[in-house]
Write an enzyme that holds these catalytic residues in place. Sequence first.
Site, mmCIF file in Angstrom:
data_model
loop_
_atom_site.group_PDB
_atom_site.id
_atom_site.type_symbol
_atom_site.label_atom_id
_atom_site.label_comp_id
_atom_site.label_asym_id
_atom_site.label_seq_id
_atom_site.Cartn_x
_atom_site.Cartn_y
_atom_site.Cartn_z
ATOM 1 N N ASN A 109 32.318 38.049 31.900
ATOM 2 C CA ASN A 109 33.258 37.222 32.688
ATOM 3 C C ASN A 109 32.608 36.748 33.988
ATOM 4 O OD1 ASN A 109 33.316 39.830 33.829
ATOM 5 N ND2 ASN A 109 35.413 39.590 34.543
ATOM 6 N N ASP A 320 33.672 50.580 34.640
ATOM 7 C CA ASP A 320 34.290 49.284 35.000
ATOM 8 C C ASP A 320 33.866 48.889 36.418
ATOM 9 O OD1 ASP A 320 35.665 46.910 34.866
ATOM 10 O OD2 ASP A 320 37.662 47.809 34.924
ATOM 11 N N PHE A 338 41.041 41.946 41.811
ATOM 12 C CA PHE A 338 41.117 43.225 41.094
ATOM 13 C C PHE A 338 39.708 43.792 40.924
ATOM 14 C CE2 PHE A 338 45.010 41.212 39.361
ATOM 15 C CZ PHE A 338 45.908 42.277 39.426
ATOM 16 N N GLY A 339 39.549 45.092 41.152
ATOM 17 C CA GLY A 339 38.283 45.718 40.791
ATOM 18 C C GLY A 339 37.691 46.568 41.888
HETATM 19 O O1 DOR Z 1 39.705 45.354 37.926
HETATM 20 C C1 DOR Z 1 39.115 44.622 37.154
HETATM 21 N N1 DOR Z 1 38.064 43.877 37.569
HETATM 22 N N2 DOR Z 1 39.507 44.547 35.881
HETATM 23 C C2 DOR Z 1 38.994 43.655 35.027
HETATM 24 O O2 DOR Z 1 39.395 43.647 33.908
HETATM 25 C C3 DOR Z 1 37.980 42.679 35.482
HETATM 26 C C4 DOR Z 1 37.255 43.182 36.636
HETATM 27 C C5 DOR Z 1 36.433 42.152 37.340
HETATM 28 O O3 DOR Z 1 35.731 41.389 36.675
HETATM 29 O O4 DOR Z 1 36.444 42.126 38.585
HETATM 30 ZN ZN ZN Z 2 38.946 44.842 31.789
#
Ligand code: DOR
Ligand code: ZN
Length: 440
Positions: A109, A320, A338-339
Amino acid sequence: MTSSEKNRNHRLSASLLIKGGHLIDPAVRIDAPMDVLLKHGRVAEVAVPGKIKGGADEKFDARGLVVAPGFIDLHVHLREPGQAYKETIATGTAAAAAGGFTTVCTMPNTAPVVDSVEWIEWLREPERGAVVNVFSIAAATRASKGAILSDFRALQAAGAIAVTDDGKPILDDGIMREALVLGGELNFPVVQHAEDTRMTENCSMHAGARSFRLGLRGMTAAAEASIVERDVQLATQIPNARLHVAHLSTADALKSVRRGKRAKARVTFEVTPHHFTLTDEDMRDYDSNFKMNPPLRSASDREAILVALADGSVDAIATDHAPHAAHEKEMEFERAAFGITGLETALALALSRLHREKRIPLTRVVELFTAGPARCFDLRGRGSLARDAIADVTIFDPKKKWTFEARQSLSKSRNTPFDGWQMTGKVIATIVGGKIVYPG
Ligand code: DOR
Ligand code: ZN
């Protein structure tokens, strides 16, 4: 010679004898003091202490340390191509090495999305500066738009080890079916980010008492569980289909996966250190370093995951690792990305939460970082230190105390909820193909 000078010499050697350590190699059920000889990038010999004859170019004194197969992380975001301001292959793999990972699988991604042979090849070029092995997971659908399958056959031939639209789910039933059918024919795992996004629009954390109090829209456990249930049913019906559920976070999704495994479907799954360590109640007020997807869940979800880690159901721990720049995190919680990062804290969190607190044997913890993930994606020659295996080794001190400081991270990004945490258990050396890559 200081120990870092010694280590620098090791990096150049053609043969390296790791002496006096305690070998944990779950794939071949070894949990005993053993010496390990690495030669020309392979494991040449494993034997009880003092029995390996003949010289080695270099020796590594592993007394008091655990020697394990190199750790494998099935789920990292290295952000290239296109988002080098968050992370690069060079910085992300340096952080991986510091965390004991000798192999990482990088997610597609990116910008653009990795859905073509050209990008898979680009990611492998020496100019990227990888210090550990990097395997590509390619996009499952073109540009990860969820509409048209990517060319699985060509991507697999180019070296991709699985496909996914991670960050997003493959939502459409027909497309998911097609992906599992083709994946089954090619023996190619389909990795699902299980989230029914029709149920999570504008949500930024887990739906529960905490989200209610904070006034944030919450993602229900059902939004994960319903996709996992559908996918497990498909994988059960389709011959040879291989489903891998990414970052599973809820007790209900776990029930579906367990059912699939009992029915002998080829279903595997990973869980992350943050989901077995934290819950939604740990989130400090609107701190976006606690924002990730799937979100931190309830205490009962976490408990179910801990049970599954202990009883052998979980196939792998995956981080992750999702680096983001400060300007993408320092804003209103609902708008922040997110992340969180995770490569450098995974082992210590696993040792604390799983081994010391939950009494999960060290061999099982090591399995979750080695043989388990190697099996999920058929990474041959990895995940074990049996004779002739690839000479990827992680050496750690399970008792060493240290403090994780985000500003000292080798990742380009700092988005972690674990900044300043007191940790127990530290990587001492990471060896890739017989060469010490950490400490650098
Ligand atoms: O927290 C997340 N970050 N979940 C995901 O599925 C994608 C990821 C990101 O690419 O930052
Ligand atoms: Zn994911």
